[in-house]
Design a protein around this motif. Structure first.
Motif, PDB file in Angstrom:
ATOM      1  N   SER A 165      42.610  40.594  24.000  1.00 45.78           N
ATOM      2  CA  SER A 165      42.325  41.991  24.346  1.00 45.78           C
ATOM      3  C   SER A 165      40.952  42.412  23.836  1.00 45.78           C
ATOM      4  CB  SER A 165      43.406  42.906  23.759  1.00 45.78           C
ATOM      5  OG  SER A 165      44.683  42.545  24.248  1.00 45.78           O
ATOM      6  N   THR A 166      40.595  41.924  22.649  1.00 49.47           N
ATOM      7  CA  THR A 166      39.283  42.249  22.110  1.00 49.47           C
ATOM      8  C   THR A 166      38.170  41.607  22.942  1.00 49.47           C
ATOM      9  OG1 THR A 166      40.222  42.387  19.877  1.00 49.47           O
ATOM     10  CG2 THR A 166      37.831  42.136  20.050  1.00 49.47           C
ATOM     11  N   GLY A 167      38.370  40.330  23.311  1.00 49.67           N
ATOM     12  CA  GLY A 167      37.354  39.638  24.103  1.00 49.67           C
ATOM     13  C   GLY A 167      37.184  40.230  25.487  1.00 49.67           C
ATOM     14  N   LEU A 168      38.281  40.652  26.107  1.00 53.97           N
ATOM     15  CA  LEU A 168      38.211  41.228  27.454  1.00 53.97           C
ATOM     16  C   LEU A 168      38.031  42.746  27.437  1.00 53.97           C
ATOM     17  CD1 LEU A 168      41.076  39.168  29.165  1.00 53.97           C
ATOM     18  CD2 LEU A 168      38.605  38.759  29.269  1.00 53.97           C
ATOM     19  N   LYS A 169      38.058  43.343  26.240  1.00 54.20           N
ATOM     20  CA  LYS A 169      37.834  44.781  26.069  1.00 54.20           C
ATOM     21  C   LYS A 169      38.821  45.607  26.890  1.00 54.20           C
ATOM     22  CE  LYS A 169      32.903  44.026  25.297  1.00 54.20           C
ATOM     23  NZ  LYS A 169      31.518  44.354  25.725  1.00 54.20           N
ATOM     24  N   ILE A 170      40.099  45.322  26.677  1.00 50.45           N
ATOM     25  CA  ILE A 170      41.130  46.032  27.453  1.00 50.45           C
ATOM     26  C   ILE A 170      42.078  46.814  26.551  1.00 50.45           C
ATOM     27  CG2 ILE A 170      41.079  44.418  29.376  1.00 50.45           C
ATOM     28  CD1 ILE A 170      43.486  43.023  28.188  1.00 50.45           C
ATOM     29  N   LYS A 171      41.762  47.006  25.273  1.00 50.68           N
ATOM     30  CA  LYS A 171      42.639  47.781  24.400  1.00 50.68           C
ATOM     31  C   LYS A 171      42.594  49.252  24.757  1.00 50.68           C
ATOM     32  CE  LYS A 171      42.609  44.808  20.314  1.00 50.68           C
ATOM     33  NZ  LYS A 171      42.305  44.706  18.878  1.00 50.68           N
ATOM     34  N   GLN A 194      43.022  30.505  37.568  1.00 51.97           N
ATOM     35  CA  GLN A 194      43.922  31.261  38.450  1.00 51.97           C
ATOM     36  C   GLN A 194      45.388  30.908  38.210  1.00 51.97           C
ATOM     37  OE1 GLN A 194      41.225  29.659  39.235  1.00 51.97           O
ATOM     38  NE2 GLN A 194      39.844  30.938  40.473  1.00 51.97           N
ATOM     39  N   LYS A 195      45.646  29.643  37.964  1.00 53.39           N
ATOM     40  CA  LYS A 195      47.041  29.221  37.757  1.00 53.39           C
ATOM     41  C   LYS A 195      47.601  29.811  36.465  1.00 53.39           C
ATOM     42  CE  LYS A 195      46.545  24.897  40.355  1.00 53.39           C
ATOM     43  NZ  LYS A 195      47.321  25.392  41.519  1.00 53.39           N
ATOM     44  N   LEU A 196      46.786  29.897  35.422  1.00 52.37           N
ATOM     45  CA  LEU A 196      47.253  30.485  34.162  1.00 52.37           C
ATOM     46  C   LEU A 196      47.549  31.971  34.338  1.00 52.37           C
ATOM     47  CD1 LEU A 196      44.885  28.797  31.531  1.00 52.37           C
ATOM     48  CD2 LEU A 196      47.304  28.324  31.931  1.00 52.37           C
ATOM     49  N   VAL A 197      46.665  32.688  35.026  1.00 50.98           N
ATOM     50  CA  VAL A 197      46.879  34.125  35.242  1.00 50.98           C
ATOM     51  C   VAL A 197      48.122  34.363  36.087  1.00 50.98           C
ATOM     52  CG1 VAL A 197      45.929  36.196  36.332  1.00 50.98           C
ATOM     53  CG2 VAL A 197      44.452  34.710  34.952  1.00 50.98           C
ATOM     54  N   ARG A 198      48.296  33.584  37.145  1.00 50.35           N
ATOM     55  CA  ARG A 198      49.468  33.752  38.010  1.00 50.35           C
ATOM     56  C   ARG A 198      50.759  33.443  37.242  1.00 50.35           C
ATOM     57  NH1 ARG A 198      47.766  31.011  41.869  1.00 50.35           N
ATOM     58  NH2 ARG A 198      48.858  29.016  41.568  1.00 50.35           N
ATOM     59  N   LEU A 199      50.713  32.410  36.388  1.00 52.16           N
ATOM     60  CA  LEU A 199      51.909  32.050  35.618  1.00 52.16           C
ATOM     61  C   LEU A 199      52.272  33.144  34.623  1.00 52.16           C
ATOM     62  CD1 LEU A 199      54.009  29.852  34.973  1.00 52.16           C
ATOM     63  CD2 LEU A 199      52.405  28.916  33.301  1.00 52.16           C
ATOM     64  N   LEU A 200      51.268  33.712  33.959  1.00 48.48           N
ATOM     65  CA  LEU A 200      51.554  34.759  32.973  1.00 48.48           C
ATOM     66  C   LEU A 200      52.061  36.028  33.640  1.00 48.48           C
ATOM     67  CD1 LEU A 200      51.389  35.650  29.976  1.00 48.48           C
ATOM     68  CD2 LEU A 200      49.094  36.488  30.472  1.00 48.48           C
ATOM     69  N   THR A 201      51.422  36.452  34.688  1.00 49.24           N
ATOM     70  CA  THR A 201      51.775  37.727  35.329  1.00 49.24           C
ATOM     71  C   THR A 201      53.086  37.663  36.102  1.00 49.24           C
ATOM     72  OG1 THR A 201      50.398  37.126  37.238  1.00 49.24           O
ATOM     73  CG2 THR A 201      49.378  38.467  35.501  1.00 49.24           C
ATOM     74  N   SER A 202      53.480  36.467  36.545  1.00 52.20           N
ATOM     75  CA  SER A 202      54.694  36.362  37.363  1.00 52.20           C
ATOM     76  C   SER A 202      55.922  35.900  36.585  1.00 52.20           C
ATOM     77  CB  SER A 202      54.459  35.399  38.533  1.00 52.20           C
ATOM     78  OG  SER A 202      54.181  34.090  38.058  1.00 52.20           O
ATOM     79  N   LYS A 203      55.721  35.247  35.429  1.00 57.43           N
ATOM     80  CA  LYS A 203      56.858  34.656  34.733  1.00 57.43           C
ATOM     81  C   LYS A 203      57.118  35.240  33.350  1.00 57.43           C
ATOM     82  CE  LYS A 203      57.674  31.684  38.000  1.00 57.43           C
ATOM     83  NZ  LYS A 203      58.886  31.809  38.844  1.00 57.43           N
ATOM     84  N   GLU A 243      40.358  40.496  36.868  1.00 56.79           N
ATOM     85  CA  GLU A 243      41.782  40.546  37.194  1.00 56.79           C
ATOM     86  C   GLU A 243      42.436  41.761  36.532  1.00 56.79           C
ATOM     87  OE1 GLU A 243      44.227  38.911  38.971  1.00 56.79           O
ATOM     88  OE2 GLU A 243      42.522  38.115  40.095  1.00 56.79           O
ATOM     89  N   GLU A 244      42.651  42.834  37.323  1.00 59.48           N
ATOM     90  CA  GLU A 244      43.252  44.055  36.798  1.00 59.48           C
ATOM     91  C   GLU A 244      44.723  43.846  36.401  1.00 59.48           C
ATOM     92  OE1 GLU A 244      41.803  46.781  36.031  1.00 59.48           O
ATOM     93  OE2 GLU A 244      39.833  46.174  36.786  1.00 59.48           O
ATOM     94  N   LYS A 245      45.429  43.042  37.160  1.00 57.24           N
ATOM     95  CA  LYS A 245      46.848  42.801  36.841  1.00 57.24           C
ATOM     96  C   LYS A 245      46.977  42.072  35.503  1.00 57.24           C
ATOM     97  CE  LYS A 245      51.174  41.205  38.867  1.00 57.24           C
ATOM     98  NZ  LYS A 245      51.845  40.553  40.025  1.00 57.24           N
ATOM     99  N   LEU A 246      46.054  41.165  35.248  1.00 52.22           N
ATOM    100  CA  LEU A 246      46.055  40.483  33.953  1.00 52.22           C
ATOM    101  C   LEU A 246      45.857  41.480  32.821  1.00 52.22           C
ATOM    102  CD1 LEU A 246      45.961  37.916  32.172  1.00 52.22           C
ATOM    103  CD2 LEU A 246      43.511  37.805  32.647  1.00 52.22           C
ATOM    104  N   HIS A 247      44.952  42.444  33.009  1.00 50.95           N
ATOM    105  CA  HIS A 247      44.687  43.458  31.985  1.00 50.95           C
ATOM    106  C   HIS A 247      45.937  44.286  31.714  1.00 50.95           C
ATOM    107  CE1 HIS A 247      40.100  43.368  33.007  1.00 50.95           C
ATOM    108  NE2 HIS A 247      40.592  42.197  32.681  1.00 50.95           N
ATOM    109  N   SER A 248      46.638  44.657  32.797  1.00 50.34           N
ATOM    110  CA  SER A 248      47.845  45.479  32.650  1.00 50.34           C
ATOM    111  C   SER A 248      48.930  44.731  31.878  1.00 50.34           C
ATOM    112  CB  SER A 248      48.350  45.892  34.032  1.00 50.34           C
ATOM    113  OG  SER A 248      49.556  46.605  33.930  1.00 50.34           O
ATOM    114  N   VAL A 249      49.107  43.454  32.218  1.00 45.76           N
ATOM    115  CA  VAL A 249      50.136  42.657  31.540  1.00 45.76           C
ATOM    116  C   VAL A 249      49.772  42.439  30.076  1.00 45.76           C
ATOM    117  CG1 VAL A 249      51.217  40.372  31.448  1.00 45.76           C
ATOM    118  CG2 VAL A 249      50.927  41.525  33.647  1.00 45.76           C
TER     119      VAL A 249
END
Length: 638
Positions: free
Chosen positions: A632-638, A544-553, A594-600
């Motif tokens: 992106s390949t691992g999470l299939k979000i391309k 959670q901390k990694l996702v929050r750091l990436l999406t917010s910073k 985490e949809e926001k992670l996918h968008s970022v």
């Protein structure tokens, strides 16, 4: 006629650096670049064709073009020297579509950068001279007319000295020797004894003129010609040594003859060869009873005498171990001195720690420091000092000592330095002391699974993860340090596992070194598995901390706005995406939800994909793009 290409300069090895954006009108500084990690290295070729000059950066093996820099003026925008070094320049590279970018160019040696500078100056001087020639051809200058005008005269004043015989009397001109008209000088290495006086000459120690043109000149005289009157004058050479007396009338110095058997003629080759063969016979042979003469004693001195002279000049040479012993003794003396105030003691300790920080970068020095109990008696107490600066410097000294030095790492772990380091990170608010303590902790624990266990036992995970609850510029720097630290520890475990897996292929290898390395890695893997760092991090909310750091910073403004270099934090993109990729297996279910992670990730993927197309395979942007592509390949979000 078409212009031909001229190669102005070729340098086989240059380096290209990524440079930060210019934030003011000040000149670029090479110190602001990451000089230890160049982005590219290869060959530089400077070519001129007509009035254009282009610098090509090419692969030195296959000649593939990396970048080119058209130069229209120098000095100018295309090539700009930095302000703090003569070996680095900033180049404005340009592609075929006209897009430009600025990169740093560095040379291995100052002579290479000097050649680069001179080649550019010579080219543009040549262009300027060519323009002047063309201009003169189009607008020829009027020739200067230096002829006398009609009726114009000049007056020349000449001082003519009246020579002897000009009053009407005639005198025969003195007869000079044939050839050049000047008598040859006597041999320079021979002193000739003058003959007895004759009737035709009267040699004397004072210069006197010849009485007639036919008068014979005996050998051994100093002869000169008065250029004003044309009269020859002769003088008997003085018997006194030229070192003791220098006559005002004598202009040639005669050297005393050293060997009566030698004449003034030069040696023949065979005579010189024979003399060189016998040269060893002219020197005294050294035997057991040989004693140096007084001249040798004056030329050479014993080591003891030299040491004494050096000590008088306060130039005593000391080894690093001797210097560290003196610093340790000085530290102990200051701690026991009751006459000094706390401030005075602090100043002395700060000076000692700065010296130790320099010395302990050497692996052997750090080990000697451990043998003298420096970690437990100096560093550990300073880490718990009341002085913030002393604690900061002590952490830096510890970083220097333990880095890649297993013996010192063990000593530091036994000295219990992890606890005060964690206290400095948790309780202090200043960035310098927290950053220094975190660096020391990182150097101590990397490659040392037992230290990881101690870190977890001391509550280190909670202390380091609590930094992600802060929100400031300095807090972001510390958070990225923690991300890199944990990511490196997890990758160490993966590398050890990979090495052990390769052991199945290398079972038949007889190399003792490889076998020992595999054995060490197998033991390390066992210890890493006992630690279970990945599981403990996931339990404490690492995903959670990694996702929050990436999406917010990662973005400096809203996601919907235009993404460019000014709106993306590349450091966050690089380090956090790498850390997410490392824990993608244990955190897969959370990342998938985490949809926001996918968008970022999708926005960053498209952004760095466009950047990677204009960059080389080894560039910073391509590395980030590769990580995002795997995610992106691992999470299939391309």
């Amino acid at each position: 006629m078409e212009d031909y290409e001229r190669v102005l300069l070729v340098k086989q090895e240059v380096f290209v650096f990524k440079i930060p954006s210019r934030t003011s009108i000040k000149n670029y500084r090479a110190a602001d670049w990451n000089l230890n990690e160049p982005q590219w290295s290869g060959r530089m070729r400077m070519v001129a064709k007509g009035i254009s000059c282009i610098v090509f950066l090419e692969d030195k093996t296959n000649g593939e073009l990396f970048a080119k820099c058209p130069i229209d003026n120098y000095p100018g925008v295309a090539v700009e020297p930095v302000s703090d070094s003569s070996r680095y320049f900033v180049l404005r590279i340009q592609d075929d579509n006209g897009r430009t970018a600025f990169i740093g160019l560095g040379f291995v040696d100052r002579s290479d950068s000097f050649d680069f500078n001179v080649a550019l100056q010579d080219h543009f001087k040549w262009l300027k001279k060519s323009e002047e020639i063309v201009k003169e051809e189009l607008e020829p200058k009027k020739d200067l007319d230096l002829r006398f005008k009609e009726g114009e005269t000049i007056k020349i004043n000449m001082k003519i000295t009246k020579k002897e015989g000009a009053d009407g009397t005639t005198k025969s001109k003195p007869k000079l020797c044939s050839g050049t008209g000047l008598l040859p000088p006597p041999p320079s290495s021979v002193k000739i004894t003058p003959p007895a006086p004759s009737q035709n000459s009267s040699p004397m120690h004072q210069t006197a003129p010849n009485k007639s043109a036919d008068q014979a000149i005996p050998s051994g005289l100093h002869v000169r010609i008065n250029l004003q009157t044309g009269v020859r004058e002769a003088k008997l050479i003085s018997d006194e040594s030229p070192r003791e007396k220098s006559s005002e009338e004598t202009s040639i110095v005669m050297l005393e003859k050293e060997d009566e058997d030698m004449d003034g003629d030069s040696f023949q080759f065979h005579e010189l060869e024979d003399s060189l063969k016998k040269i060893s016979d002219d020197f005294p042979q050294k035997d057991d009873g040989f004693q140096a003469d007084e001249s040798a004693k004056r030329k050479f001195r014993t080591f003891e005498e030299l040491k004494k002279d050096m000590s008088e000049l306060k130039l005593n040479m000391k080894t690093d171990v001797e210097v560290m012993d003196e610093l340790t003794a000085k530290y102990n003396k200051v701690q026991k001195d009751t006459k000094l105030s706390d401030l005075q003691k602090e100043n002395v300790v700060i000076s000692i720690l700065k010296d130790f920080e320099y010395l302990l970068h050497q692996v052997d020095n750090a080990r000697e420091f451990v043998k003298h109990n420096g970690i437990s008696e100096i560093i550990a107490p300073c880490l718990s000092s009341n002085s913030t600066l002393s604690r900061t410097l002590a952490a830096r000294v510890l970083s220097s000592a333990v880095q890649n030095n297993a013996e010192v790492q063990i000593a530091a772990l036994k000295a219990g330095v992890i606890t005060p380091l964690l206290k400095n990170i948790a309780l202090e608010k200043g960035y310098e002391i927290r950053s220094s303590s975190l660096s020391a902790l990182s150097c101590l624990i990397r490659g040392f699974p037992l230290a990881e266990i101690k870190l977890i036992e001391e509550g280190g995970l909670s202390v380091l993860l609590s930094l992600f609850d802060e929100d400031s510029v300095n807090a972001l720097k510390l958070q990225l340090k923690v991300v890199t630290f944990f990511d490196d520890l997890l990758l160490e475990r993966d590398d050890a596992a990979l090495t052990v897996e390769e052991d199945k292929v290398l079972q038949n290898v007889t190399d003792d070194v490889v076998a020992e390395e595999i054995k060490i890695m197998a033991e390390k893997l066992k210890q890493y598995n006992n630690v279970g760092l990945a599981v403990k991090l996931v339990e404490r909310g690492w995903c959670q901390k990694l996702v929050r750091l990436l999406t917010s910073k990662v973005f400096k403004n809203d996601l919907e706005s235009v993404i460019d270099d000014t709106s993306v934090n590349h450091d966050v993109s690089d380090k956090v995406s790498g850390a997410i990729l490392t824990v993608s297996a244990p955190c897969e279910s959370y990342f998938q939800s985490e949809e926001k992670l996918h968008s970022v990730l999708k926005s960053l993927f498209n952004y760095y994909k466009s950047l990677s197309k204009v960059d080389d395979d080894d560039s910073f942007y391509v590395d980030i793009f590769v990580k995002l592509d795997k995610l992106s390949t691992g999470l299939k979000i391309k």
